[in-house]
Design a protein around this motif. Structure first.
Motif, PDB file in Angstrom:
ATOM      1  N   UNK B 501     112.549 -49.638 127.838  1.00 61.65           N
ATOM      2  CA  UNK B 501     113.330 -48.679 127.064  1.00 61.65           C
ATOM      3  C   UNK B 501     114.188 -47.822 127.989  1.00 61.65           C
ATOM      4  N   UNK B 504     117.080 -49.640 129.371  1.00 58.90           N
ATOM      5  CA  UNK B 504     118.133 -50.004 128.424  1.00 58.90           C
ATOM      6  C   UNK B 504     119.162 -48.882 128.229  1.00 58.90           C
ATOM      7  N   UNK B 548     115.102 -57.245 126.936  1.00 54.49           N
ATOM      8  CA  UNK B 548     114.615 -57.465 125.563  1.00 54.49           C
ATOM      9  C   UNK B 548     113.466 -58.457 125.532  1.00 54.49           C
ATOM     10  N   UNK B 551     110.392 -57.075 127.062  1.00 55.54           N
ATOM     11  CA  UNK B 551     109.828 -56.099 126.142  1.00 55.54           C
ATOM     12  C   UNK B 551     109.009 -56.779 125.053  1.00 55.54           C
ATOM     13  N   UNK B 552     109.603 -57.817 124.496  1.00 55.93           N
ATOM     14  CA  UNK B 552     108.892 -58.576 123.448  1.00 55.93           C
ATOM     15  C   UNK B 552     107.587 -59.133 123.974  1.00 55.93           C
ATOM     16  N   UNK B 555     104.999 -56.580 124.593  1.00 55.62           N
ATOM     17  CA  UNK B 555     104.456 -56.079 123.324  1.00 55.62           C
ATOM     18  C   UNK B 555     103.485 -57.069 122.687  1.00 55.62           C
ATOM     19  N   UNK B 562     104.000 -55.800 115.378  1.00 56.88           N
ATOM     20  CA  UNK B 562     103.702 -55.795 113.952  1.00 56.88           C
ATOM     21  C   UNK B 562     104.680 -56.729 113.288  1.00 56.88           C
ATOM     22  N   UNK B 564     106.791 -58.171 110.302  1.00 54.41           N
ATOM     23  CA  UNK B 564     107.406 -57.561 109.135  1.00 54.41           C
ATOM     24  C   UNK B 564     107.713 -58.682 108.163  1.00 54.41           C
ATOM     25  N   UNK B 607     113.150 -61.911 111.170  1.00 58.62           N
ATOM     26  CA  UNK B 607     113.794 -61.647 112.453  1.00 58.62           C
ATOM     27  C   UNK B 607     113.176 -62.488 113.578  1.00 58.62           C
ATOM     28  N   UNK B 608     111.854 -62.634 113.531  1.00 59.96           N
ATOM     29  CA  UNK B 608     111.170 -63.394 114.581  1.00 59.96           C
ATOM     30  C   UNK B 608     111.505 -64.880 114.491  1.00 59.96           C
ATOM     31  N   UNK B 611     114.841 -65.341 115.789  1.00 59.95           N
ATOM     32  CA  UNK B 611     114.800 -65.195 117.246  1.00 59.95           C
ATOM     33  C   UNK B 611     114.403 -66.516 117.923  1.00 59.95           C
TER      34      UNK B 611
END
Lengths: 119, 720
Positions: B501, B504, B548, B551-552, B555, B562, B564, B607-608, B611
């Protein structure tokens, strides 16, 4: 001349957005805090609001809810400026009353096209 | 038992007698029948000879007359001659007749008032003589006067001209009486006579004479068969069944018959002499009586003798069996005595508290001799502490109570030492009374071994306990270390996330401002400036995607992702992905193939999924210089979505396949420059696919393109 309220605490981002908007013939009203954003949204009645989510006092989602709760702000398009880092920001933004979102960092080539969708 | 032999022997004797009797009987009967037939033949031949002589005599007589002129012309002299002949022979003949050549009676004597010149030409025998001009004899017929008669004609010639016949009418009754009726064999044997045509000329059966045999005996095939032989003029011996009526009963009589032909002038007759078999049997009666007597005497002797014979045999068998049983018993006894005497366990029998039997092993065990032990009270040989228990056991067992048969105890050796034993006792019958049969096993060795084993086991348990404690300690240490490690891992991920973060934020201004400068918003820039700023922008974008991805991953690894979930159309996602890459595809002049069925809806993290697809399509476009990129999708078993991204690019070397999904492994380092990438894309795809409950896999050949398959459930479940 259309008027855009930009609620953003980061000076660099604010500068960039203001620059692009002015170049494209918009009038820009600026707020660096959430509370200020709510106030300006009600008093200035802008045509569009750009809302950063991470703000120093109240976060953008709360700000959006307050604007939507006021008589003046119930209809105005609010575009959230979301960060990739926070999963679920988009959904939360839409749930809070935002009309759409633009992901940061801002790409000037696609920025205007995105803005014009909501006007 | 022995009666059985007797009955068997008796049965054999009886059967033998029966068979012998039957053989004798049949032999004798057969001889008797032969004898009978011989006699019948003689009778038949005599009869035949008599009849033949009779006709010969009259043939001569008639021929003499027929040659006389007076007869040929039939004058008064001739008629007188005829009367003379009749008068001379009236016993035998009933008439003398002269018939003319046309078959008309010219004269007959004795004249009975019939009209002369009666036409007899239609009679069978007249027709024959008129045709053959040879002597004929007629069939038997009943004369007008009521007696049976036979006509005998001889031809009359004048020179060579046929002038009719000269005939006599023979009294057949007389003939038969003379030559046939006299034939009597036994009570019921008799003769009968038939003509060449099968007409019965003579028969003692009333009403038969004059009729055909084939008619009279049409129901007796045996007689018909015989008759067929007879009318051929044959001679023979046979049997036939004759049915006769006795009172109201029809009875079949078996007859033995002899038949033979009789020559009669121009024809022949056939005579049968027949006797019922009962006649033969009757003749045999006396003999059979004698035979029965002989067999009777034989049986009277053989029955008692066979009885006593069988009895003796039975005694012999019983004795043999008894001896065999004795021998078996003796062997059995010896076997068991050996078993007991040589047994490795002590064996003894106790009755009334006294040792009645001990085997050598028992004695050896406690150091006494067998003789010393027998007659002694058994508690004497146990150690003092054991005596009450042993006596109690013994008493209760003898009283019929339930006592454990096997138990441990201790014997007292002659030298005072104690011997541990295992006893196995049970009640038996001994010399007509209840006794205790006891097996004694020396278990000193076993006890010692058990003791050692017990010690060893205890030692082993101690060892195990120690090791277990150590292990528990180590486990605890490891668990603690693991918790530390997990915490460190989590901290690393959190650190990465916040670092990303922070990293970025500066990029925002780099990307943003290079953007507006490049767009010419700030003012005119030279080509050189434009090229250099583009490089800055690309580097910044690359850095952004690197951050990015990082980060993914951090996480996901930190377990902070999480999902969605929403309902969406696959078509829309595919459209967005392909639109993103259409400029790149156009630029590289690659064909884009889309094989996605319409109308697939998913409930998952839009979104995933996008991706992952973006990553896969991006790779395909990146590593393909010519040919095509294909995106295909299908639903498997109604619940799994399978998407395939296929390209015609450089492919993957075999050795690279297993490193494909590892981080920072852009496979050919020499390619890194040409195909810029983060090296995290596929690693991330794999992680994301797993997160969505699916998988990503690859198939490829070096220089022959790649195929990536991405599968996810149509509906993503709630579980992580």
């Amino acid at each position: 001349m259309k008027r855009v309220l930009v609620v953003e605490d980061n000076e660099t981002n604010l500068y960039l957005i203001r620059f692009i908007l002015k170049k494209n013939g918009f009038e820009v009203i600026e707020a660096r805090k959430g509370a200020e954003g709510v106030k300006l949204a009600v008093t200035e009645k802008p045509d569009l609001i750009m809302m950063d989510i991470q703000l120093p006092d109240i976060n953008g989602l709360e700000v959006t809810k307050r604007i939507r709760a006021s008589d003046a702000g119930s209809e105005v398009p609010i575009i959230a400026l979301t960060s990739y880092a926070l999963a679920g920001d988009r959904e939360k933004a839409l749930a809070a009353g935002c009309t759409g979102y633009i992901e940061k960092p801002i790409n000037p080539e696609t920025f205007m096209a995105a803005i014009k969708k909501y006007l | 038992m022995r009666y059985r032999y007797w009955f068997l022997l008796l049965l054999i004797i009886l059967v033998t007698c029966g068979i012998l009797f039957s053989i004798f009987y049949n032999e004798i009967k057969s001889e008797a029948i032969q004898d009978l037939n011989a006699r019948q033949l003689i009778h038949g031949k005599q009869s035949a000879a008599g009849i033949e002589a009779f006709f010969d005599h009259y043939l001569n007589t008639l021929n003499q007359f027929a040659r006389e002129d007076n007869i040929i012309a039939l004058d008064e002299e001739g008629k007188r001659a005829m009367e003379t002949l009749y008068n001379m022979e009236r016993d035998e003949i009933a008439a003398v007749t002269r018939v003319d050549s046309s078959g008309y009676i010219m004269y007959t004597t004795p004249y009975a008032g019939e009209p002369l010149m009666r036409d007899i030409s239609r009679q069978q025998h007249i027709r024959e003589i008129m045709k053959t001009h040879r002597p004929v004899v007629s069939d038997v017929f009943t004369a007008v006067q009521g007696f049976k008669a036979v006509a005998f004609h001889v031809p009359v010639f004048e020179g060579k001209n046929f002038r009719g016949t000269f005939a006599i009418l023979i009294r057949f009754d007389h003939l038969a009486k003379k030559y046939l009726e006299d034939i009597k064999i036994g009570k019921e044997g008799y003769a009968w006579l038939i003509s060449k045509e099968g007409i019965e000329l003579y028969s003692p059966v009333p009403g038969h004479a004059g009729n055909s045999v084939f008619e009279n005996y049409k129901d007796s095939p045996s007689i018909i068969a015989m008759t067929k032989e007879m009318v051929k003029g044959k001679q023979g011996t046979t049997t036939y069944v004759f049915e006769r009526i006795r009172g109201k009963r029809l009875e079949a009589v078996l007859k033995h018959a002899v038949y033979l032909p009789i020559r009669v002038v121009n024809t022949y007759w056939s005579i049968v002499v027949a006797t019922p078999e009962s006649e033969v049997l009757y003749a045999m009666e006396d003999f059979i009586r004698k035979l029965l007597l002989i067999f009777g005497i034989f049986l009277m002797i053989s029955v008692p003798s066979s009885y006593y014979g069988a009895k003796a045999w039975g005694f012999y068998r019983e004795e043999t069996k008894r001896r065999a049983a004795e021998e078996a018993l003796r062997e059995s006894e010896e076997k068991y005595r050996n078993l007991v005497e040589r047994a490795n366990d002590g064996i003894c029998i106790v009755q009334d508290g006294i040792l009645h039997y001990v085997n050598p092993r028992s004695a050896q065990m406690i150091g006494y001799s067998v003789e010393k032990l027998i007659g002694a009270p058994f508690p004497d040989f146990f150690i003092a502490e054991e005596v009450p228990k042993i006596v109690d056991h013994y008493k209760r067992r003898m009283a019929g109570k339930k006592v454990t048969p096997i138990y441990e105890s201790a014997l007292r050796h002659k030298n005072g030492r104690s011997i541990e034993v295992e006893l196995n006792a049970g009640i038996i019958s001994y010399k007509g009374k209840a006794a205790d049969l006891v097996f004694i096993r020396d278990i000193t060795e076993r006890k010692r071994a058990e003791e050692e084993l017990k010690k060893y086991r205890e030692h082993l348990e101690e060892l195990v306990r120690e090791r277990t404690n150590e292990l528990e300690k180590k486990t605890k240490e490891l668990q603690e270390a693991n918790i530390h490690l997990q915490e460190a891992d989590r901290l690393k991920s959190v650190f990465l996330a916040s670092m990303s973060h922070e990293l970025r934020t500066p990029l925002n201004s780099i990307i943003g401002f290079t953007g507006i400068i490049l767009m010419g918003m700030v003012g005119e820039i030279s080509e050189e400036q434009k090229t250099q700023l583009t490089m800055v922008k690309n580097s910044a974008n690359h850095l952004l995607s690197l951050i990015n991805d990082l980060l993914d991953i951090s996480k996901i690894e930190a377990g902070k992702v999480e999902l969605s979930r929403e309902k969406f159309k696959l078509d829309d996602v595919v459209q967005e992905v392909l639109e993103t890459f259409s400029p790149a595809l156009n630029e590289k002049n690659l064909a884009l193939l889309r094989e996605v069925p319409e109308g697939i809806t998913l409930f998952s993290d839009r979104r995933r999924i996008k991706q992952v697809l973006m990553n896969l399509v991006s790779n395909a476009v990146k590593f393909t210089d010519q040919g095509s990129v294909k995106l295909a999708a299908r639903v498997l078993e109604g619940k799994i979505l399978e998407m395939r991204v296929t390209d015609t690019g450089i492919g993957i070397k075999k050795e690279g396949m297993n490193k494909l999904f590892e981080p920072f492994q852009q496979l050919d380092m020499s390619l890194t420059k040409k195909y810029e990438g983060t090296g995290l894309g596929l690693y991330l795809c794999k992680k994301l696919a797993a997160l969505l409950g699916g998988d990503v896999s690859a198939e490829s050949k070096n220089k022959a393109g790649s195929k990536f398959t991405f599968t996810i459930p149509l509906r993503e479940g709630k579980k992580k």
